[in-house]
Design an enzyme around this catalytic site. Structure first.
Site, PDB file in Angstrom:
ATOM      1  N   ARG A   1       6.833  -9.941   6.728  1.00  0.00           N
ATOM      2  CA  ARG A   1       7.202  -8.527   6.622  1.00  0.00           C
ATOM      3  C   ARG A   1       8.412  -8.175   7.495  1.00  0.00           C
ATOM      4  O   ARG A   1       8.454  -8.509   8.670  1.00  0.00           O
ATOM      5  CB  ARG A   1       6.005  -7.715   7.096  1.00  0.00           C
ATOM      6  CG  ARG A   1       5.726  -6.526   6.260  1.00  0.00           C
ATOM      7  CD  ARG A   1       4.495  -5.851   6.787  1.00  0.00           C
ATOM      8  NE  ARG A   1       4.441  -4.503   6.242  1.00  0.00           N
ATOM      9  CZ  ARG A   1       4.067  -3.459   6.917  1.00  0.00           C
ATOM     10  NH1 ARG A   1       3.706  -3.575   8.173  1.00  0.00           N
ATOM     11  NH2 ARG A   1       4.054  -2.276   6.355  1.00  0.00           N
TER      12      ARG A   1
ATOM     13  N   ARG B   1       9.193  -5.387  12.896  1.00  0.00           N
ATOM     14  CA  ARG B   1       8.826  -4.256  13.751  1.00  0.00           C
ATOM     15  C   ARG B   1       8.041  -4.768  14.931  1.00  0.00           C
ATOM     16  O   ARG B   1       7.286  -5.711  14.819  1.00  0.00           O
ATOM     17  CB  ARG B   1       7.965  -3.268  12.968  1.00  0.00           C
ATOM     18  CG  ARG B   1       8.780  -2.321  12.169  1.00  0.00           C
ATOM     19  CD  ARG B   1       8.012  -1.018  12.031  1.00  0.00           C
ATOM     20  NE  ARG B   1       8.538  -0.290  10.888  1.00  0.00           N
ATOM     21  CZ  ARG B   1       7.877  -0.133   9.756  1.00  0.00           C
ATOM     22  NH1 ARG B   1       6.668  -0.621   9.621  1.00  0.00           N
ATOM     23  NH2 ARG B   1       8.404   0.524   8.776  1.00  0.00           N
TER      24      ARG B   1
ATOM     25  N   LYS C   1       0.841  -1.205   0.000  1.00  0.00           N
ATOM     26  CA  LYS C   1       0.000   0.000   0.000  1.00  0.00           C
ATOM     27  C   LYS C   1       0.878   1.257   0.000  1.00  0.00           C
ATOM     28  O   LYS C   1       0.622   2.197  -0.743  1.00  0.00           O
ATOM     29  CB  LYS C   1      -0.916  -0.028   1.232  1.00  0.00           C
ATOM     30  CG  LYS C   1      -1.862   1.149   1.342  1.00  0.00           C
ATOM     31  CD  LYS C   1      -3.026   0.836   2.272  1.00  0.00           C
ATOM     32  CE  LYS C   1      -2.589   0.519   3.686  1.00  0.00           C
ATOM     33  NZ  LYS C   1      -2.265   1.707   4.490  1.00  0.00           N
TER      34      LYS C   1
ATOM     35  N   ARG D   1      -9.023   5.927   9.581  1.00  0.00           N
ATOM     36  CA  ARG D   1      -9.157   4.506   9.906  1.00  0.00           C
ATOM     37  C   ARG D   1     -10.555   4.196  10.450  1.00  0.00           C
ATOM     38  O   ARG D   1     -10.880   3.039  10.651  1.00  0.00           O
ATOM     39  CB  ARG D   1      -8.153   4.088  10.986  1.00  0.00           C
ATOM     40  CG  ARG D   1      -6.709   3.994  10.579  1.00  0.00           C
ATOM     41  CD  ARG D   1      -6.356   2.601  10.051  1.00  0.00           C
ATOM     42  NE  ARG D   1      -5.173   1.997  10.638  1.00  0.00           N
ATOM     43  CZ  ARG D   1      -3.919   2.243  10.292  1.00  0.00           C
ATOM     44  NH1 ARG D   1      -3.645   3.139   9.392  1.00  0.00           N
ATOM     45  NH2 ARG D   1      -2.938   1.600  10.869  1.00  0.00           N
TER      46      ARG D   1
ATOM     47  N   ARG E   1      -4.741  -6.524  14.504  1.00  0.00           N
ATOM     48  CA  ARG E   1      -4.758  -5.393  13.576  1.00  0.00           C
ATOM     49  C   ARG E   1      -5.700  -5.658  12.408  1.00  0.00           C
ATOM     50  O   ARG E   1      -6.433  -4.788  11.977  1.00  0.00           O
ATOM     51  CB  ARG E   1      -3.352  -5.157  13.017  1.00  0.00           C
ATOM     52  CG  ARG E   1      -2.451  -4.430  13.981  1.00  0.00           C
ATOM     53  CD  ARG E   1      -1.042  -4.381  13.484  1.00  0.00           C
ATOM     54  NE  ARG E   1      -0.877  -3.504  12.327  1.00  0.00           N
ATOM     55  CZ  ARG E   1       0.286  -3.209  11.798  1.00  0.00           C
ATOM     56  NH1 ARG E   1       1.383  -3.704  12.299  1.00  0.00           N
ATOM     57  NH2 ARG E   1       0.367  -2.417  10.774  1.00  0.00           N
TER      58      ARG E   1
HETATM   59  P1  AMP Z   1       0.566   1.663  10.022  1.00  0.00           P
HETATM   60  O1  AMP Z   1       2.002   1.951   9.732  1.00  0.00           O
HETATM   61  O2  AMP Z   1      -0.383   2.403   9.121  1.00  0.00           O
HETATM   62  O3  AMP Z   1       0.273   0.198  10.075  1.00  0.00           O
HETATM   63  O4  AMP Z   1       0.270   2.240  11.488  1.00  0.00           O
HETATM   64  C1  AMP Z   1       0.980   1.776  12.608  1.00  0.00           C
HETATM   65  C2  AMP Z   1       0.191   2.091  13.859  1.00  0.00           C
HETATM   66  O5  AMP Z   1       0.014   3.509  13.987  1.00  0.00           O
HETATM   67  C3  AMP Z   1      -1.230   1.522  13.900  1.00  0.00           C
HETATM   68  O6  AMP Z   1      -1.248   0.187  14.346  1.00  0.00           O
HETATM   69  C4  AMP Z   1      -1.888   2.466  14.897  1.00  0.00           C
HETATM   70  O7  AMP Z   1      -1.521   2.158  16.223  1.00  0.00           O
HETATM   71  C5  AMP Z   1      -1.260   3.798  14.540  1.00  0.00           C
HETATM   72  N1  AMP Z   1      -2.056   4.503  13.510  1.00  0.00           N
HETATM   73  C6  AMP Z   1      -1.709   4.770  12.238  1.00  0.00           C
HETATM   74  N2  AMP Z   1      -2.675   5.451  11.609  1.00  0.00           N
HETATM   75  C7  AMP Z   1      -3.669   5.629  12.502  1.00  0.00           C
HETATM   76  C8  AMP Z   1      -4.953   6.245  12.454  1.00  0.00           C
HETATM   77  N3  AMP Z   1      -5.425   6.819  11.344  1.00  0.00           N
HETATM   78  N4  AMP Z   1      -5.699   6.236  13.587  1.00  0.00           N
HETATM   79  C9  AMP Z   1      -5.253   5.673  14.715  1.00  0.00           C
HETATM   80  N5  AMP Z   1      -4.073   5.055  14.823  1.00  0.00           N
HETATM   81  C10 AMP Z   1      -3.277   5.025  13.731  1.00  0.00           C
END
Ligand code: AMP
Length: 220
Positions: free
Chosen positions: A127, A160, A13, A88, A171
């Protein structure tokens, strides 16, 4: 142009987001990357967000909104942006619409990358991120030349903290549950395009362009 990209993590993505943002001459804004940058910089916001991120939960909306609001107000986002990982949930979507409306802006396209749950689990488990340059690779689909080392800079590939399998399931479930109403909302607004995200990056890119030709940008 104002674009939102929705989809589960681990399916290129971010790669698609960066590609189309570059084509359109707008910044690709990943909320996850913004949180990680805040944490690296030791900001209060970063420290507040960290505990939610580590447990695989969403960061509370008031923290997330403050961060995104500041980012999209930056000069480089004046002509638009491509949001990756945000909104989200419907609450964030409503607040985003309000924020844009005040500035006489609105979302043009929402792109939903779709994959089956089994496929998502298989991919996420492979990943890895480079500890040095942050490049994300999937060892199941594109193994590095030297096991455990980044092809680009030679740095160590690590999982990570947020990517452990226990967290992955959480998730995914949270992602599906929270994005479903989001997709309903954007479909009702007539700006949603669904694209099958399984397959080589170039194939998915072509499907995206077929679904939303406007994403080709001026160079098309
Ligand atoms: P990602 O890299 O997009 O998978 O985001 C990593 C983590 O950041 C997620 O598991 C959430 O804890 C937090 N996060 C990212 N974007 C959001 C969002 N729009 N709203 C709330 N938490 C977020």
């Amino acid at each position: 142009m104002h674009v939102v990209l929705i989809g589960p993590p681990g399916f290129g993505k971010g790669t698609q987001a960066r590609h189309f943002a570059e084509r359109l001459g707008i910044p690709s804004i990943s909320s996850g990357d913004l949180f990680r940058a805040h944490f690296r910089d030791g900001t209060l916001l970063g420290r507040q967000a960290k505990k939610y991120m580590d447990s695989g939960a969403l960061v509370p909306d008031h923290i997330t909104m403050a961060m995104v609001k500041a980012r999209i107000a930056a000069e480089d986002a004046a002509a638009g942006f491509l949001l990756d990982g945000f909104p989200r949930n419907v609450h964030q979507a409503v607040l985003l619409d309000g924020m844009l409306a005040v500035q006489g802006r609105r979302l043009d396209h929402v792109l939903a990358l779709k994959v089956s749950t089994t496929e998502v689990e298989r991919r996420l488990a492979g990943r890895r991120a480079c500890q040095s340059c942050n490049l994300v690779v999937n060892v199941n689909f594109a193994p590095p030349r030297v096991s455990g080392a980044c092809d680009t800079c030679g740095g160590r590939l690590i999982r990570r903290e947020g990517d452990r399998e226990r967290i992955i399931r959480r998730r995914l479930a949270a992602c599906t549950e929270r994005t479903a109403p989001l997709l309903v909302r954007y479909a009702a607004l007539g700006i949603l395009a669904n694209v099958d995200a399984v397959g080589p990056v170039e194939d998915v890119r072509a499907r995206i362009l077929a679904a939303v030709p406007a994403l080709a940008g001026a160079g098309a």
